[in-house]
Design an enzyme around this catalytic site. Sequence first.
Site, short mmCIF file in Angstrom:
data_model
loop_
_atom_site.label_atom_id
_atom_site.label_comp_id
_atom_site.label_asym_id
_atom_site.label_seq_id
_atom_site.Cartn_x
_atom_site.Cartn_y
_atom_site.Cartn_z
N HIS A 1 8.13 -49.54 12.61
CA HIS A 1 7.67 -48.48 11.71
C HIS A 1 6.22 -48.06 11.96
O HIS A 1 5.82 -46.97 11.52
CB HIS A 1 7.81 -48.91 10.25
CG HIS A 1 9.21 -49.08 9.79
ND1 HIS A 1 10.17 -48.11 9.94
CD2 HIS A 1 9.83 -50.12 9.16
CE1 HIS A 1 11.32 -48.54 9.44
NE2 HIS A 1 11.15 -49.76 8.97
N ALA A 2 5.42 -48.89 12.60
CA ALA A 2 4.00 -48.55 12.80
C ALA A 2 3.89 -47.26 13.60
O ALA A 2 4.57 -47.07 14.61
CB ALA A 2 3.28 -49.69 13.50
#
Length: 391
Positions: A133-134
């Site tokens: 998700h980063a």
Amino acid sequence: MSGRAQLMWDEAVTGYDFGPGHPMDPVRLALTMRLVEAYELDRGPLEVVAAKPAGDSTLRLVHREDYIGAVRRASADPASADIGYGLGTEDVPAYAGMHEASALIAGQSVGAAEAVWRGDVLHAVNFAGGLHHAMPGGASGFCIYNDAALAVARLLELGAERVAYVDVDVHHGDGVQAAFWEDPRVLTVSLHEHPRTLFPQTGWPEETGGEGAEGSAANVALPAGTGDEGWLRAFHAVVPELLRAFRPQVIVTQHGADTHFEDPLAHLAVSLDAQRVVAETCHELAHELADGRWVALGGGGYAVVDVVPRSWTHLVAIVGGRPIDPASMVPESWRHEVFRRTRQLAPQRMTDGRTPRWRDFADGGYNPADRLDQAVLATRRAVFPAHGLLP
């Protein structure tokens, strides 16, 4: 090319710790490694290797310099106000040493990619990774540095012309998709719970890649409640055909265990046994399409005793060429370790007692009233024509 495999592991990755009560409990990593050891998977032919933390030049392959600086500042002084960049939130609390732990996990995935591309090994696995998700400029969804995207970016830097990334986490692999949205050298495929019902509310079938990279992203948005048959039907209806058309030189896969029916943060109903089937299929596709080059990563998974260690130990065993009989009893030494660490009773076997079966999409017919079939067809219609495939 050697047939050996690597498990990337450094005990210090358990320092990726957002504190008591946070779902991303590092005990899931420690218990996985202890189960790997209990099965003696670390004694060959799988080699356990620790890579160096990713340095700033490597992190900049995906992440902006100002964001890396913000992580460093938060790591040095977690109490500082207005860190921004998604840091210091409920999902990603700031803590001392967060940069070091995140860079170490990223280093393991990058090291895995390097070893596979060099031909040192055919397969490499980093179950501590898969922090998908980063974003290039911010933290999100428990993820600080996107090790999955960094592994892919490093493969491109080393000369790979076609990299396939397959993500079967219950959450959309949004950060990896974003990193390569306009790069036709990377095919990102994500199977996840529908964005209407789950974070990060992206991963619609219409998301198929940016300008000049049309068809480079494929998203299968599964209805809440999807179980083994539907999950496997969707996977086999999309992933093998797309990968065969794309002809990847290396395959990177993310195996979040949070699709499981016991996971507390999502709404799919997949068993450990179906997760194992998908890992085996990814292994087979790597040999069929990419001369065996396979980098396997972990991901989400918040049933930290009952599910995650068993799921990822199966993954490690498949990577290492020593698959575990699902009916086997879990080693007693590991069950004692689980109780010592968590005061919970450990599962008894390496199976949920399921025998996964599914109807092939091509042979089994399309049911227009079935929400799972609707989801599969939406993805095929959106992305298959870009690869010369019929939906």
